[in-house]
Design an enzyme around this catalytic site. Structure first.
Site, PDB file in Angstrom:
ATOM      1  CG  HIS B  15      -0.406   0.236   2.525  1.00 12.00           C
ATOM      2  ND1 HIS B  15      -1.136   0.786   3.557  1.00 12.00           N
ATOM      3  CD2 HIS B  15       0.828  -0.022   3.022  1.00 12.00           C
ATOM      4  CE1 HIS B  15      -0.373   0.857   4.626  1.00 12.00           C
ATOM      5  NE2 HIS B  15       0.804   0.378   4.347  1.00 12.00           N
ATOM      6  CB  CYS B  34       3.604   5.388   5.290  1.00 12.75           C
ATOM      7  SG  CYS B  34       4.170   4.545   6.772  1.00 12.75           S
ATOM      8  CG  HIS B  40       5.414   0.547   2.774  1.00 14.62           C
ATOM      9  ND1 HIS B  40       4.713   1.717   2.507  1.00 14.62           N
ATOM     10  CD2 HIS B  40       4.925   0.088   3.950  1.00 14.62           C
ATOM     11  CE1 HIS B  40       3.875   1.951   3.496  1.00 14.62           C
ATOM     12  NE2 HIS B  40       3.964   0.970   4.368  1.00 14.62           N
ATOM     13  CG  HIS B  42       2.701  -3.693   6.346  1.00 13.25           C
ATOM     14  ND1 HIS B  42       3.815  -3.407   7.082  1.00 13.25           N
ATOM     15  CD2 HIS B  42       2.180  -2.491   5.960  1.00 13.25           C
ATOM     16  CE1 HIS B  42       3.959  -2.087   7.152  1.00 13.25           C
ATOM     17  NE2 HIS B  42       2.991  -1.505   6.488  1.00 13.25           N
ATOM     18  CG  ASP B  80      -2.873 -13.524   0.089  1.00  8.86           C
ATOM     19  OD1 ASP B  80      -1.977 -12.820   0.593  1.00  8.86           O
ATOM     20  OD2 ASP B  80      -2.712 -14.722  -0.198  1.00  8.86           O
ATOM     21  CG  HIS B  81       0.179 -12.675  -2.811  1.00 12.51           C
ATOM     22  ND1 HIS B  81      -0.063 -13.333  -1.649  1.00 12.51           N
ATOM     23  CD2 HIS B  81       1.499 -12.884  -3.108  1.00 12.51           C
ATOM     24  CE1 HIS B  81       1.052 -13.942  -1.247  1.00 12.51           C
ATOM     25  NE2 HIS B  81       2.001 -13.674  -2.100  1.00 12.51           N
ATOM     26  CD  GLU B 123       0.568  -0.869   9.317  1.00  8.25           C
ATOM     27  OE1 GLU B 123      -0.068  -0.285   8.444  1.00  8.25           O
ATOM     28  OE2 GLU B 123       1.134  -0.254  10.256  1.00  8.25           O
TER      29      GLU B 123
END
Lengths: 142, 142, 142, 142, 142, 142
Positions: B15, B34, B40, B42, B80-81, B123
């Site tokens: 994100h 951020c 980047h 998580h 996801d992904h 996170e």
């Protein structure tokens, strides 16, 4: 849209459980091996839980960088790599994790960007303590 | 006999924290690293907490296999992904974990076999967020 | 100054989810692989949360050594390295973790040095259950 | 460019440590509470370590999806939610984690896309076992 | 008295697995959901293992503060909160964790106060990779 | 069939890094905040790795109950809830975790039921140390 955020901080400290109100035998009876005169120590983990409205523009309850700066100055710089018994806040109180949680709760009340909900302190992986301030309401898990 | 059950799901996503309401300097001031334009990411952990009466015959609040199927379709297959910023739910909202918690709470309200108590999202190992819906009642720890 | 303390205990046990109220097909439909006639098992983690006033002299809610002794006799000696289904408390109840949490809650009500807030049981790293007794108050996270 | 990759799988199973070579008293003397006739159980974590050249085009030692499929068929489908003592591989061997590690090592030798270095099995958070096959070379940590 | 010390660093980053050597269908066949054009991300944990003689005066292999400073400048400032694919080191290489481990190994060879034994990178709690440099010797677990 | 078993033990202790070979300024330069005269502390985790032939009858490398008894007497009773600097073994050595690992290695050489491979000591969740004895062979990960 009220959300909670929790952030964990870590410090290492030593302490000794002992009260001048008791004699040596009573101290040992109450505190056991934690009364060892030379002390022992822990890696403490502190989890600070704050709540507040989620800002509709930023999507955040508060600025974590600001929280980290507050925690560095007021928590880590004071407690990390110290002997808790030598600190002012434990001059007249036993350095149990209950009292430590209450003291850290007092400290984070000074962080004004969100509402302090609760302080959670882990002394070991099997022991933890929570303090949510004086309240009539039975807190949930805290 | 009302009990709570909590189940954890894991997904990996990227994100970028950024709002069109701010210019570049404001975005950097508010979101710091951020706000990196390339993003980047998580490993997110989502913990869903449900409550309900314990069925006297089965001894269960609800069927975990049914919950897992719901989570696969509605949570993991969607998040996801992925890059969170490309999802519809973040078209007009910053992809903070506060907003992510609120969105996941909205999703699990669709699971009807038990009462949704709260969504907890980690996170990183030091950062977590909770959302329990709109409520007058100060939630406990959440 | 009311604080909470939580302490974790660990035991290993086997069980089988099965009810005589259902036939074989129904048991398999409801319990799936957990209905395997030969059983399976888990490393269970139990977290006991107690609350009470912090004693102004000792700085403690209660004596952890006393709690550990109670837990050894009443929890670990009864459940560790057993097949849950062979225990009296599961003679007429399915050995789900919901029912296990309720039973452990019943047990720790016998510990009188502090108020029992809640029992939290982790069956796997992704599954956990909480029981706080019969209560009108929606518990927080528990 | 030879690298190692390790991947963790999780299953829950019950077992009983017992050998027909001993009488009841000897079994109890050697296996203690693990000899309980009704069994007990664990959440087992298996870590498979493979090595190989890093493919210069894909940047990978091997395809994790292929490894997961192999593990699902050959490890999880066979061991998860079972009583280890009922499996063929433990018909004539005690179901200790040492023997379980050796059996899982035998299984993953069938995965041909990379070289099997070692099997690591965690029985509890404090107990783990490793098997690297028959070798003259003192393995490092394994 | 040769000892090993290992120190863990944490960063969050996004990436996409993709190679120009393959067409879209081949990329998807090899990298699956990790080939998502918008990327995804992880919390990476890097463990650096160094060895050396224990200094008889200080009792240390090397100065951890010096190692942390090196890691801040050469690892965290370069990788944290970035998209790995935009970094020079992945201009011509797929940003797999195998290649990331090799690159981080190259970086820590520049730390001269102790001998670099190995780099361990955890991509998720179930996936990890190790690189110990070019060596004839089959490393143990590394 | 040679296997390895690893078992973890936990203790809490305080210490101060300081050597009489240095003056105050040198001690602070080398040990930093760990040189605080009042000390600090940690929750230490010790992992003992042993190897041996798997006994064909019992399926075990050695008896864990025997190992636990040895560890209780020789490790935990000596180190738990102490100030490491007050122990004989640190009378003339700095109480670094490197030296602690070497001392614990010396202790477990006295356990004769299996071959001692290595001692691993975690000082914090990010710091660990290993000692495998004097050896020509480059150990793997240790």
């Amino acid at each position: 849209m009220k959300a909670h955020l929790s952030r964990r901080y870590h410090f290492s400290a030593s302490h000794r459980l002992h009260t001048d109100a008791y004699d040596a035998a009573q101290n040992f009876a109450v505190f056991g091996k934690c009364n060892n005169p030379h002390g022992h120590g822990h890696n403490y983990t502190v989890q600070v839980t704050l709540s507040g409205q989620v800002n509709p523009v930023t999507g955040m309850v508060c600025d974590l960088a600001e929280l980290d700066e507050f925690a560095q100055t007021n928590l880590l710089d004071r407690f990390d790599h110290t002997n808790l018994n030598t600190l002012d806040c434990f001059a007249n109180k036993v350095s149990t994790t209950e009292n430590l949680s209450i003291e850290i709760h007092r400290i984070f009340q000074g962080f004004e960007a969100a509402h302090l909900e609760q302080i959670h302190v882990e002394e070991t992986s099997n022991n933890s303590f929570d303090y949510a301030g004086e309240t009539d309401l039975a807190p949930g898990r805290i």
